[in-house]
Design a protein around this motif. Sequence first.
Motif, short mmCIF file in Angstrom:
data_model
loop_
_atom_site.label_atom_id
_atom_site.label_comp_id
_atom_site.label_asym_id
_atom_site.label_seq_id
_atom_site.Cartn_x
_atom_site.Cartn_y
_atom_site.Cartn_z
N ILE A 109 0.87 -1.18 0.00
CA ILE A 109 0.00 0.00 0.00
C ILE A 109 0.90 1.23 0.00
N ARG A 110 0.63 2.15 -0.91
CA ARG A 110 1.39 3.40 -0.98
C ARG A 110 0.45 4.56 -0.70
N ALA A 111 0.88 5.46 0.20
CA ALA A 111 0.13 6.67 0.51
C ALA A 111 1.14 7.79 0.70
N VAL A 140 0.28 2.72 7.30
CA VAL A 140 0.10 3.90 6.44
C VAL A 140 -1.21 4.61 6.76
N ILE A 186 -3.18 8.38 5.11
CA ILE A 186 -4.50 8.18 4.49
C ILE A 186 -5.54 8.98 5.27
N GLN A 201 -4.18 11.79 2.16
CA GLN A 201 -3.38 11.28 1.05
C GLN A 201 -4.15 10.17 0.33
N ALA A 202 -4.11 10.22 -1.00
CA ALA A 202 -4.69 9.13 -1.78
C ALA A 202 -3.81 7.89 -1.62
N ALA A 203 -4.44 6.74 -1.53
CA ALA A 203 -3.70 5.49 -1.35
C ALA A 203 -3.96 4.56 -2.53
N HIS A 204 -2.93 3.81 -2.88
CA HIS A 204 -3.03 2.83 -3.96
C HIS A 204 -2.42 1.51 -3.50
#
Length: 390
Positions: A217-219, A243, A247, A251-254
């Motif tokens: 998960i990236r944020a 994370v 979030i 922050q948008a998370a992907h």
Amino acid sequence: MTLALVIGAGPAGLMAAEALMAPGRQVVVVDAMPTPARKFLMAGKSGLNLTRDEPLAAFGAQIAASDGRDYLATDAGAFGPQAVRDWAQGLGIALFAGSTGRVFPVGMKASPLLRAWLARLRAGGVELRSRWRWVGLGGGFAFDTPDGRRVLQPDVTVLALGGASWPRLGSDATWVPILAEAGVAVALFRPANMGFRVDWSPAMARLHGAPVKGVAIRAGDSVSRGEWVITPDGIEGGGVYAVAAPIRDGQAAHVDLAPDLDHASLARRFAQPRGKLSLGNWLRRILGDPARVGLLLEWGRPLPDSAEGWAARAKALPLCHAGPMGLDRAISSAGGIRSEALTSELELRALPGVFAAGEMLDWEAPTGGYLLTTCLATGLRAGQAAARRL
């Protein structure tokens, strides 16, 4: 005989009491709950993660304070990972470091450590009083007790009443209006190390309770490779908690469903002919896991129509959520006594002789030993400063 009062019998409060122990000094620890350290014991049910096998600088970088204050600092230097290990081993608790660097008691439980710690405090003259709820100031510290209203007038006091998460275990933030009325600035509490609510489609019901492994998960600048779980209400678990702060803060998370493959390698997999396979079975053959397939179908619409598109979607799948879980389900909380309300010794500027520690203070950290270590460090620092004042 001087009286040192500690309000709160969690890790920060007990560590403050340990720092205050001395001949000729009465140290009294009071707590609203029937037994001490309930949140600490709850944390130990799944294996007590005391700290990490990690360099001090890297460890300290994980602790976010609103003013950059070093909350690990004590009179003898930083009370970091090695200091926590030395302290626990001094109580007779054998430790080990897991493959992820997390440090646990060999027995994994919190209760043996707590019993040894309480025994040392009792031997040092510390008195513990249960079911004493702090209700106000004015002529001293007022408490509702099993024997009625009591007022204590200590020479010094350390407050260690916790934040606002897991209120049923004692951290209910009922102290906030008391301190606010006394002129202490307190930042509103927010959930930290929490899951996120998701309004799943009915198709996801079959995956409720399924673990999500092998994803990232990236944020913002934060990345987590930890495991997490799909629940009926959303997503929870260590991989999400790591994370959660960015979030929560917008922050948008992907989600990268295949973090060990680059885009080109994944696109080649998606270029495999589907043939007569259903979409789900085709994706399962490529991604190898029903949970990852379910997330891709849930959050990846409109679905791509090319191998390049599938690879791009799987490498940066939007994490769609409906906001963080509430404080009652959060592992910890952000917010608390603002740094400007404290001296460098953790003394309340509005209440001389009163110090504060633990999750009452405005800092946050991820799970994995950071929270507990910082609570212990601030309790030690506040107790040392209170002892000097005496």
